[in-house]
Write an enzyme that holds these catalytic residues in place. Structure first.
Site, short mmCIF file in Angstrom:
data_model
loop_
_atom_site.label_atom_id
_atom_site.label_comp_id
_atom_site.label_asym_id
_atom_site.label_seq_id
_atom_site.Cartn_x
_atom_site.Cartn_y
_atom_site.Cartn_z
N SER A 35 0.66 -1.22 0.13
CA SER A 35 -0.33 0.00 0.03
C SER A 35 0.95 1.35 -0.15
O SER A 35 0.50 2.00 0.49
CB SER A 35 -0.98 -0.14 1.35
OG SER A 35 -0.21 -0.09 2.30
N ASN A 118 -2.64 -2.70 13.11
CA ASN A 118 -3.64 -2.62 12.80
C ASN A 118 -4.62 -1.28 13.11
O ASN A 118 -5.44 -0.43 12.73
CB ASN A 118 -4.59 -4.13 13.07
CG ASN A 118 -4.53 -5.15 12.75
OD1 ASN A 118 -3.84 -4.71 11.39
ND2 ASN A 118 -4.69 -6.19 12.68
N THR A 163 -40.34 22.91 -13.25
CA THR A 163 -40.54 21.55 -12.54
C THR A 163 -40.74 19.90 -13.98
O THR A 163 -41.33 20.99 -14.93
CB THR A 163 -42.09 20.84 -11.80
OG1 THR A 163 -42.92 21.55 -12.84
CG2 THR A 163 -41.79 21.96 -10.47
N HIS A 164 -40.32 19.24 -14.16
CA HIS A 164 -40.14 18.83 -14.86
C HIS A 164 -39.03 19.22 -16.33
O HIS A 164 -39.40 18.80 -17.26
CB HIS A 164 -41.71 17.66 -15.37
CG HIS A 164 -42.17 17.45 -14.19
ND1 HIS A 164 -42.48 16.36 -13.68
CD2 HIS A 164 -43.48 18.39 -13.02
CE1 HIS A 164 -43.29 16.03 -12.81
NE2 HIS A 164 -43.62 17.72 -12.92
N SER A 285 -14.36 24.27 -29.85
CA SER A 285 -14.24 22.87 -30.54
C SER A 285 -13.04 22.84 -31.72
O SER A 285 -12.67 24.37 -32.13
CB SER A 285 -15.05 22.40 -31.80
OG SER A 285 -15.17 22.04 -32.13
N TYR A 325 -9.72 -7.39 11.92
CA TYR A 325 -8.65 -6.73 10.68
C TYR A 325 -9.44 -7.82 9.56
O TYR A 325 -8.85 -8.62 9.88
CB TYR A 325 -7.44 -6.51 11.03
CG TYR A 325 -7.02 -5.26 10.26
CD1 TYR A 325 -6.77 -3.75 10.08
CD2 TYR A 325 -5.43 -6.26 9.13
CE1 TYR A 325 -6.41 -3.34 8.22
CE2 TYR A 325 -5.01 -5.25 7.56
CZ TYR A 325 -5.34 -4.51 7.68
OH TYR A 325 -5.34 -3.44 6.56
N GLN A 330 -7.92 -2.54 3.54
CA GLN A 330 -6.21 -1.30 2.89
C GLN A 330 -6.96 -0.66 1.59
O GLN A 330 -6.90 0.31 1.29
CB GLN A 330 -5.06 -2.25 3.20
CG GLN A 330 -3.87 -1.49 1.45
CD GLN A 330 -2.72 -2.68 0.98
OE1 GLN A 330 -2.22 -2.96 2.20
NE2 GLN A 330 -2.25 -3.47 0.45
#
Ligand code: ARG
Length: 511
Positions: A35, A118, A163-164, A285, A325, A330
């Site tokens: 790790s 741990n 709304t919507h 673009s 653990y 990890q």
């Protein structure tokens, strides 16, 4: 980072972790399970935890002060760019290996007495997360400030409310922006809650059952700036709900804000033309020279999905893990940092987008004025108030009128342009021309709303003022969290200095 098989054999002689219990550790397995790439973030916390633990052991006379002093001194020498060896799996073994290489196994080999990787890793993640949560809190407050400045500026600017994604009723732009502020403000309070649950100390829980040595977990917690210990030793090493809660916090906050990002994208289209994003946050673009794309909000939307992915991965990882653990934990740390990093940066840049966004109040007002259907509810309310119709009856009659106007105008049309005869026929009452005008006046429609939380410009102004105070409170909260961390750093370093001093003075074993 990878090591060869022959190197592995050699390492076996020196490797403090695998040296006795196991045979050669495969280099592929070392790379696969290590790790150290994500542990860089834990290094300073791991050093602090080792120091606090050793100070506590010395204070309890479990560890000779001289040895404690040596360990503390060796820990201080760990460079910021400390290079970690993958074969030692993680930061914890690398730090221990470094200390032993500096002062030998007799002294350095005492550092891990009564603790484990741990409890240490759980403690280190909490410490690193505290700092990330503070950064996230700062990003949130930064965006709250941007939203509040714009809300204040546009407290009286009329725009269509939806709304919507269909036009509904007129609102004020300031009110709309405050809606985003308020949901973000709940995220802030979730963050403070999450901080409280994060700031508890697992160290001293050992591998799973604490230790037979008479340690003082409260003292270690105090030296590391925790509010208190995370009591149950099994819970302390194996729970990660503080981490999944933080990932959820990132997910919730970004999900809330992704809706704002989406609105910026919509509002900056020619179809809406409600706002223009600053060139700083747009792109064009490679083929279509006219394009101005709102790319920062687009990436914000995408990062929101990635953070949701982190939450899904983290919850999925947890759901079947037996106590206590397991190394699976990890990998959850990766999701945690991924979510935190993304949220902190994304929210901060969205704040810049909002500060620089140019709203077109004229286009918004034009959209309202050119669409009298936005006032259909006002008309129905008028019929109830003035002509004592039931609301449902009024709703039906206005609905019929809208249908009539729309069908003659390809779905659009202005109600007030219908002939007075048609109006009276469909509505069943005659509305004087001057009254009709007032019903369709956007400013009046907003002023009529006096209930708390309405888009009335007066209320929006008051709401902005109130929220400025809440931002000051948030800033005070952030300061006090930061003070807590820096005070604990001072406490730790002065406690380390006194142990080192005492260690130099005595030659005897303190046990
Ligand atoms: N690297 C581990 C982690 O991040 C540290 C704890 C490892 N513990 C163990 N028993 N292998 O969670």
């Amino acid at each position: 980072m990878s090591i060869t098989a022959s190197e592995s054999v050699e390492l076996k002689e020196k490797d403090i972790l695998h040296s006795s219990r196991l045979g050669v550790f495969s280099s592929d397995a070392a790379e696969y399970t290590a790790s150290i790439d994500i542990d860089v973030k834990l290094l300073s916390s791991v050093v602090a935890i080792n120091s606090a633990h050793v100070i506590m052991l010395a204070e309890r006379k479990i560890l000779d002060r001289k040895i404690a002093g040596q360990i503390l001194n060796a820990l201080k020498q760990i460079p910021n760019d400390f290079e970690m060896k993958a074969e030692l799996e993680d930061v914890h073994m690398n730090v221990e290996d470094y200390v032993i290489s500096k002062i030998g196994n007799d002294s350095g080999g005492m550092m891990n007495l009564g603790k484990s990787r741990n409890d240490q890793v759980a403690t280190a993640i909490r410490m690193a997360l505290r700092e990330d949560l503070i950064l996230l809190a700062k990003s949130i407050v930064k965006l709250e400030k941007s939203l509040l400045v714009q809300s204040g500026k546009y407290s009286a600017s009329v725009m269509p409310g939806y709304t919507h994604l269909q036009r509904g009723q007129p609102v004020t732009l300031g009110h709309h922006l405050l809606a985003h502020f308020d949901s973000l403000d709940r995220d802030f309070s979730r963050l403070v809650d999450c901080y409280l649950r994060t700031n508890l100390s697992p160290i001293g829980a050992g591998a799973l059952s604490s230790t037979g040595f008479d340690i003082d977990r409260d003292r270690a917690a105090e030296l590391l700036g925790f509010d208190s210990v995370l009591e149950n030793s099994l819970d302390a090493v194996s729970s990660r709900d503080f981490a999944t809660e933080a990932i959820y916090l990132c997910t919730q906050t970004m999900t809330d804000l992704s809706r704002l990002a989406e609105e910026i994208i919509l509002w900056t289209t020619r179809e809406f033309s409600f706002a223009e994003i600053s060139d700083e946050f747009a792109s064009t673009s490679s083929m279509m020279p006219q394009k101005k794309n709102a790319i920062v909000p687009e990436i914000f939307r995408a990062k929101t999905s990635q953070v949701l992915g982190d939450l899904t991965a983290a919850m999925g990882l947890m759901k079947s893990l037996p106590l206590s653990y397991n190394l699976d934990l990890q990998e959850l740390t990766r999701n945690l940092w991924s979510a935190m990093d993304k949220a902190i940066v994304s929210i901060s840049i969205l704040s810049d987008v909002i500060s620089e966004l140019k709203f077109s109040v004229d286009n918004m007002m034009e959209a309202v004025k050119s669409d009298e259907f936005l006032f259909a509810t006002e008309l129905a309310d008028y019929l109830v108030e003035k002509h004592h119709l039931s609301f449902r009856e009024a709703h039906n009659r206005v609905g019929k009128l809208v249908r009539h106007v729309a069908s003659n105008n390809s779905g659009r049309g202005q109600i007030t342009t219908a002939s007075p005869k048609v109006l009276s026929e469909i509505l069943g009452v005659t509305i004087p021309a001057e009254e009709l005008k007032l019903i369709f006046d956007p400013k009046l429609a907003l002023q009529r709303r006096s209930a708390v939380g309405s888009p009335n410009p007066r209320l929006v102004k008051e709401a902005v003022k109130k929220r400025r105070e809440s931002i000051s409170k948030h800033e005070a909260t952030i300061n006090s969290l930061e003070d807590g961390i820096s005070e604990s750093r001072e406490l730790l370093s002065s406690a380390a200095n006194s142990i080192e001093k005492l260690g130099k003075g005595t030659g005897s074993l303190g046990r």
